[in-house]
Design a protein around this motif. Structure first.
Motif, PDB file in Angstrom:
ATOM      1  N   TYR A 306     -11.290   3.939   2.446  1.00 14.73           N
ATOM      2  CA  TYR A 306     -10.661   4.523   3.332  1.00 14.73           C
ATOM      3  C   TYR A 306      -9.545   3.550   4.094  1.00 14.73           C
ATOM      4  CZ  TYR A 306     -14.795   7.512   3.077  1.00 14.73           C
ATOM      5  OH  TYR A 306     -15.690   8.447   2.729  1.00 14.73           O
ATOM      6  N   LEU A 307      -8.248   4.223   4.201  1.00 15.46           N
ATOM      7  CA  LEU A 307      -7.093   3.608   4.583  1.00 15.46           C
ATOM      8  C   LEU A 307      -6.450   4.570   5.808  1.00 15.46           C
ATOM      9  CD1 LEU A 307      -5.017   1.346   4.690  1.00 15.46           C
ATOM     10  CD2 LEU A 307      -3.781   2.681   2.953  1.00 15.46           C
ATOM     11  N   THR A 308      -6.639   3.999   7.208  1.00 18.31           N
ATOM     12  CA  THR A 308      -6.351   5.064   8.177  1.00 18.31           C
ATOM     13  C   THR A 308      -5.296   4.515   9.115  1.00 18.31           C
ATOM     14  OG1 THR A 308      -8.024   4.573   9.581  1.00 18.31           O
ATOM     15  CG2 THR A 308      -8.346   6.372   8.140  1.00 18.31           C
ATOM     16  N   LEU A 309      -4.096   4.801   9.124  1.00 23.12           N
ATOM     17  CA  LEU A 309      -3.071   4.083   9.713  1.00 23.12           C
ATOM     18  C   LEU A 309      -2.117   5.006  10.791  1.00 23.12           C
ATOM     19  CD1 LEU A 309      -1.482   2.522   6.580  1.00 23.12           C
ATOM     20  CD2 LEU A 309      -2.998   1.490   8.028  1.00 23.12           C
ATOM     21  N   GLY A 310      -2.750   6.409  11.016  1.00 26.38           N
ATOM     22  CA  GLY A 310      -2.200   7.271  11.740  1.00 26.38           C
ATOM     23  C   GLY A 310      -1.785   6.843  13.276  1.00 26.38           C
ATOM     24  N   ASN A 311      -0.955   7.350  13.900  1.00 30.24           N
ATOM     25  CA  ASN A 311      -0.727   7.407  15.351  1.00 30.24           C
ATOM     26  C   ASN A 311      -0.237   5.875  15.505  1.00 30.24           C
ATOM     27  OD1 ASN A 311      -1.363   9.723  16.400  1.00 30.24           O
ATOM     28  ND2 ASN A 311      -3.218   9.250  15.725  1.00 30.24           N
ATOM     29  N   ASN A 312       0.797   5.331  14.808  1.00 30.36           N
ATOM     30  CA  ASN A 312       1.329   3.957  14.983  1.00 30.36           C
ATOM     31  C   ASN A 312       2.872   4.263  14.988  1.00 30.36           C
ATOM     32  OD1 ASN A 312      -0.590   1.726  15.491  1.00 30.36           O
ATOM     33  ND2 ASN A 312      -1.493   2.832  13.517  1.00 30.36           N
ATOM     34  N   LYS A 313       3.631   3.169  14.854  1.00 31.39           N
ATOM     35  CA  LYS A 313       5.116   3.150  14.701  1.00 31.39           C
ATOM     36  C   LYS A 313       5.518   2.542  13.514  1.00 31.39           C
ATOM     37  CE  LYS A 313       5.192   2.935  19.974  1.00 31.39           C
ATOM     38  NZ  LYS A 313       5.863   2.026  20.966  1.00 31.39           N
ATOM     39  N   PHE A 314       4.570   2.618  12.629  1.00 33.59           N
ATOM     40  CA  PHE A 314       5.215   2.372  11.151  1.00 33.59           C
ATOM     41  C   PHE A 314       6.266   3.160  10.723  1.00 33.59           C
ATOM     42  CE2 PHE A 314       0.697   1.123  10.645  1.00 33.59           C
ATOM     43  CZ  PHE A 314       0.732  -0.149  10.480  1.00 33.59           C
ATOM     44  N   GLU A 315       7.410   2.169   9.991  1.00 34.42           N
ATOM     45  CA  GLU A 315       8.382   2.962   9.372  1.00 34.42           C
ATOM     46  C   GLU A 315       8.655   2.397   8.465  1.00 34.42           C
ATOM     47  OE1 GLU A 315      11.227   1.775  12.487  1.00 34.42           O
ATOM     48  OE2 GLU A 315      11.344  -0.311  11.809  1.00 34.42           O
ATOM     49  N   GLY A 316       9.910   2.924   7.438  1.00 29.22           N
ATOM     50  CA  GLY A 316      10.327   2.526   6.278  1.00 29.22           C
ATOM     51  C   GLY A 316       9.638   3.364   5.102  1.00 29.22           C
ATOM     52  N   PRO A 317       9.668   3.090   4.016  1.00 26.55           N
ATOM     53  CA  PRO A 317       9.244   3.655   2.619  1.00 26.55           C
ATOM     54  C   PRO A 317       7.624   3.382   2.618  1.00 26.55           C
ATOM     55  CG  PRO A 317      10.208   1.757   1.875  1.00 26.55           C
ATOM     56  CD  PRO A 317      10.701   1.940   3.454  1.00 26.55           C
ATOM     57  N   ILE A 318       6.646   4.182   2.228  1.00 25.53           N
ATOM     58  CA  ILE A 318       5.334   4.118   1.864  1.00 25.53           C
ATOM     59  C   ILE A 318       5.481   3.171   0.572  1.00 25.53           C
ATOM     60  CG2 ILE A 318       3.330   5.264   1.304  1.00 25.53           C
ATOM     61  CD1 ILE A 318       4.437   7.752   3.017  1.00 25.53           C
ATOM     62  N   PRO A 319       4.807   2.209   0.364  1.00 24.09           N
ATOM     63  CA  PRO A 319       4.495   1.459  -0.734  1.00 24.09           C
ATOM     64  C   PRO A 319       3.734   2.037  -1.738  1.00 24.09           C
ATOM     65  CG  PRO A 319       2.977   0.438   0.917  1.00 24.09           C
ATOM     66  CD  PRO A 319       3.926   1.558   1.585  1.00 24.09           C
ATOM     67  N   PRO A 320       3.870   1.544  -3.065  1.00 25.01           N
ATOM     68  CA  PRO A 320       3.129   2.344  -4.231  1.00 25.01           C
ATOM     69  C   PRO A 320       1.936   2.024  -3.858  1.00 25.01           C
ATOM     70  CG  PRO A 320       4.972   0.937  -5.050  1.00 25.01           C
ATOM     71  CD  PRO A 320       4.767   0.804  -3.621  1.00 25.01           C
ATOM     72  N   LEU A 321       0.724   3.145  -4.013  1.00 21.36           N
ATOM     73  CA  LEU A 321      -0.697   3.045  -3.474  1.00 21.36           C
ATOM     74  C   LEU A 321      -1.340   3.514  -4.779  1.00 21.36           C
ATOM     75  CD1 LEU A 321      -0.817   4.399  -0.143  1.00 21.36           C
ATOM     76  CD2 LEU A 321      -0.639   2.023  -0.903  1.00 21.36           C
ATOM     77  N   GLY A 322      -0.800   3.721  -6.085  1.00 26.02           N
ATOM     78  CA  GLY A 322      -1.146   4.217  -7.218  1.00 26.02           C
ATOM     79  C   GLY A 322      -2.522   3.315  -7.553  1.00 26.02           C
ATOM     80  N   LEU A 332      -1.972   8.697   7.238  1.00 22.54           N
ATOM     81  CA  LEU A 332      -0.595   8.083   7.655  1.00 22.54           C
ATOM     82  C   LEU A 332       0.113   9.052   8.707  1.00 22.54           C
ATOM     83  CD1 LEU A 332       0.691   7.334   4.114  1.00 22.54           C
ATOM     84  CD2 LEU A 332      -0.747   6.031   5.379  1.00 22.54           C
ATOM     85  N   ALA A 333      -0.540   9.835   9.381  1.00 18.76           N
ATOM     86  CA  ALA A 333      -0.020  10.837  10.198  1.00 18.76           C
ATOM     87  C   ALA A 333       0.543  10.146  11.561  1.00 18.76           C
ATOM     88  CB  ALA A 333      -0.881  11.860  10.589  1.00 18.76           C
ATOM     89  N   ASN A 334       1.627  10.732  12.161  1.00 21.43           N
ATOM     90  CA  ASN A 334       2.180  10.313  13.288  1.00 21.43           C
ATOM     91  C   ASN A 334       2.730   9.080  13.198  1.00 21.43           C
ATOM     92  OD1 ASN A 334       1.828  12.936  14.712  1.00 21.43           O
ATOM     93  ND2 ASN A 334      -0.284  12.293  15.054  1.00 21.43           N
ATOM     94  N   ASN A 335       3.518   8.765  12.208  1.00 24.68           N
ATOM     95  CA  ASN A 335       4.409   7.450  12.190  1.00 24.68           C
ATOM     96  C   ASN A 335       5.784   7.749  12.048  1.00 24.68           C
ATOM     97  OD1 ASN A 335       2.582   4.724  12.147  1.00 24.68           O
ATOM     98  ND2 ASN A 335       1.436   6.232  11.059  1.00 24.68           N
ATOM     99  N   LYS A 336       6.637   6.861  11.473  1.00 22.25           N
ATOM    100  CA  LYS A 336       8.083   6.997  11.302  1.00 22.25           C
ATOM    101  C   LYS A 336       8.480   6.883   9.842  1.00 22.25           C
ATOM    102  CE  LYS A 336       9.176   5.845  16.218  1.00 22.25           C
ATOM    103  NZ  LYS A 336       9.844   4.980  16.958  1.00 22.25           N
ATOM    104  N   PHE A 337       7.751   6.913   9.076  1.00 22.25           N
ATOM    105  CA  PHE A 337       7.991   6.818   7.534  1.00 22.25           C
ATOM    106  C   PHE A 337       9.257   7.420   6.979  1.00 22.25           C
ATOM    107  CE2 PHE A 337       3.152   5.842   7.729  1.00 22.25           C
ATOM    108  CZ  PHE A 337       3.425   4.482   7.537  1.00 22.25           C
ATOM    109  N   GLY A 338       9.876   6.896   6.030  1.00 23.55           N
ATOM    110  CA  GLY A 338      10.986   7.490   5.454  1.00 23.55           C
ATOM    111  C   GLY A 338      10.992   7.671   3.926  1.00 23.55           C
ATOM    112  N   GLY A 339      11.796   8.391   3.210  1.00 25.17           N
ATOM    113  CA  GLY A 339      11.771   8.143   1.890  1.00 25.17           C
ATOM    114  C   GLY A 339      10.795   9.281   1.154  1.00 25.17           C
ATOM    115  N   PRO A 340      10.795   9.012  -0.093  1.00 25.62           N
ATOM    116  CA  PRO A 340       9.752   9.928  -0.874  1.00 25.62           C
ATOM    117  C   PRO A 340       8.479   9.304  -0.851  1.00 25.62           C
ATOM    118  CG  PRO A 340      11.019   8.284  -2.418  1.00 25.62           C
ATOM    119  CD  PRO A 340      11.453   8.104  -0.877  1.00 25.62           C
ATOM    120  N   ILE A 341       7.388  10.341  -1.097  1.00 16.56           N
ATOM    121  CA  ILE A 341       6.017  10.126  -1.276  1.00 16.56           C
ATOM    122  C   ILE A 341       5.895   9.301  -2.634  1.00 16.56           C
ATOM    123  CG2 ILE A 341       3.722  10.935  -1.201  1.00 16.56           C
ATOM    124  CD1 ILE A 341       4.580  12.936   0.704  1.00 16.56           C
ATOM    125  N   PRO A 342       5.494   8.325  -2.854  1.00 15.67           N
ATOM    126  CA  PRO A 342       5.324   7.616  -3.999  1.00 15.67           C
ATOM    127  C   PRO A 342       4.268   8.182  -4.913  1.00 15.67           C
ATOM    128  CG  PRO A 342       4.298   5.984  -2.305  1.00 15.67           C
ATOM    129  CD  PRO A 342       5.024   7.143  -1.595  1.00 15.67           C
TER     130      PRO A 342
END
Length: 342
Positions: A306-322, A332-342
């Motif tokens: 379980y990885l829950t990071l929602g409701n923060n101010k994270f930004e930038g690309p989502i790193p590879p999680l494969g 990852l909800a309610n942040n400022k992520f940008g770029g493609p979903i890996p």
């Protein structure tokens, strides 16, 4: 009724040592070999028994184990004054609504007290600190009030102290730092105040589970927490008012499996140190004010479920999680992520 059998006031057939009774409703009724006819263990757990616990149990002066857990007993606790040999008292998961009597200190041989999930009221008697042989005190999920008695720090044999889910107030007493054999300390879901209890750093060799969530604790998490508590496996500080950054020293507590910081006032970035926690299964960081990009080392946490990071101010690309093939929940909800979903 067979010769030599006795019917207790609880309606339970007590079987004599020669086993001559025809029926045995109780799962376990153990008798003393040195003192024939003396009951040393009464274990009637999980039988859906109701009513009040008979006061005649107080006459079983040779009793060492009393386990009436997982029933529906109501009313008061049984009298304990004369149970001076009792070592295990388990009345958990019933409907008892008494206060914990001072007379419990007469049971000087007690090693384990489990009264979890009842409706017990009043304060924790300070004299419990006189039970020098106690290793487990579990009062989870009751209606207890007052403070944590500093005298509990006198029970140096204590290994598990569970006071969670009550209405306990005040600060965490420094005296708990004397419990150097403690491996499990659960104080969450109360109304405790003050800062992080630095006295717990004295438990560096033993403490594995620390639960302080859902209180009113504030200020910063000490920067050296991972150095001074290197054996932690579970750290839960959710639902408080902690501020500042998550200390990078937690990367040295490499045995961590649960790390729960959700619903605080934490800020700053999550460093690459997180990748050292290769045993981590649950990482809850939602509802804070974390900023910046996520560390690429998140992908190294291959045991994460379980990885829950929602409701923060994270930004930038989502790193590879494969590589997180064990993942069951991801937020990852309610942040400022940008770029493609890996």
């Amino acid at each position: 009724m067979c010769s030599g059998c006795k019917l207790s006031s609880m309606g339970l057939l007590l079987i004599p040592p020669d086993g001559s009774a025809l029926g045995t409703p109780a799962p376990t009724t153990a008798w003393s070999r040195k003192h024939p006819g003396r009951v040393v263990a009464l274990q009637l757990f999980g039988l859906n028994l109701t009513g009040q616990i008979s006061s005649s149990i107080g006459n079983l002066t040779f009793l060492r184990t009393l386990n009436l857990s997982k029933n529906s007993f109501s009313g008061r606790l049984p009298p304990l004054n004369h149970l001076q040999k009792i070592q295990v008292l388990d009345l958990s998961r019933n409907r008892l609504h008494d206060s914990i009597p001072d007379a419990i200190t007469n049971c000087s041989s007690l090693r384990k007290i489990r009264l979890t999930t009842n409706f017990l009221v009043g304060e924790i008697p300070p004299k419990v600190g006189l039970l020098s042989n106690l290793s487990v005190l579990d009062l989870f999920a009751n209606n207890l009030i007052g403070i944590i008695p500093p005298m509990l720090g006198n029970i140096t044999s204590m290994r598990s102290l569970v006071l969670a889910a009550n209405n306990i107030t005040g600060s965490i007493p420094d005296e708990l730092g004397k419990l150097t054999n403690m491996w499990n300390l659960a104080l969450g879901q109360n109304m405790l105040s003050g800062g992080f209890p630095r006295c717990l750093f004295n438990l560096s060799n033993s403490l594995q589970i620390l639960g302080l969530g859902s209180n009113m604790l504030s200020k910063e998490v000490p920067p050296n927490i991972g150095d001074d508590l290197p054996n932690l496996q579970m750290l839960s500080l959710y639902g408080n008012m902690f501020e500042g950054q998550i200390p990078a020293s937690l990367g040295n507590a490499t045995g961590l499996e649960w790390l729960v910081f959700k619903n605080n006032n934490l800020t700053g970035m999550i460093g690459e140190w997180i990748g050292k926690l290769t045993r981590l299964q649950r990482l809850y960081l939602q509802a804070n004010s974390f900023i910046g990009p996520l560390p690429s080392s998140l992908g190294q946490l291959t045991q994460l479920r379980y990885l829950t990071l929602g409701n923060n101010k994270f930004e930038g690309p989502i790193p590879p999680l494969g590589q997180l093939t064990q993942l069951e929940g991801l937020s990852l909800a309610n942040n400022k992520f940008g770029g493609p979903i890996p």
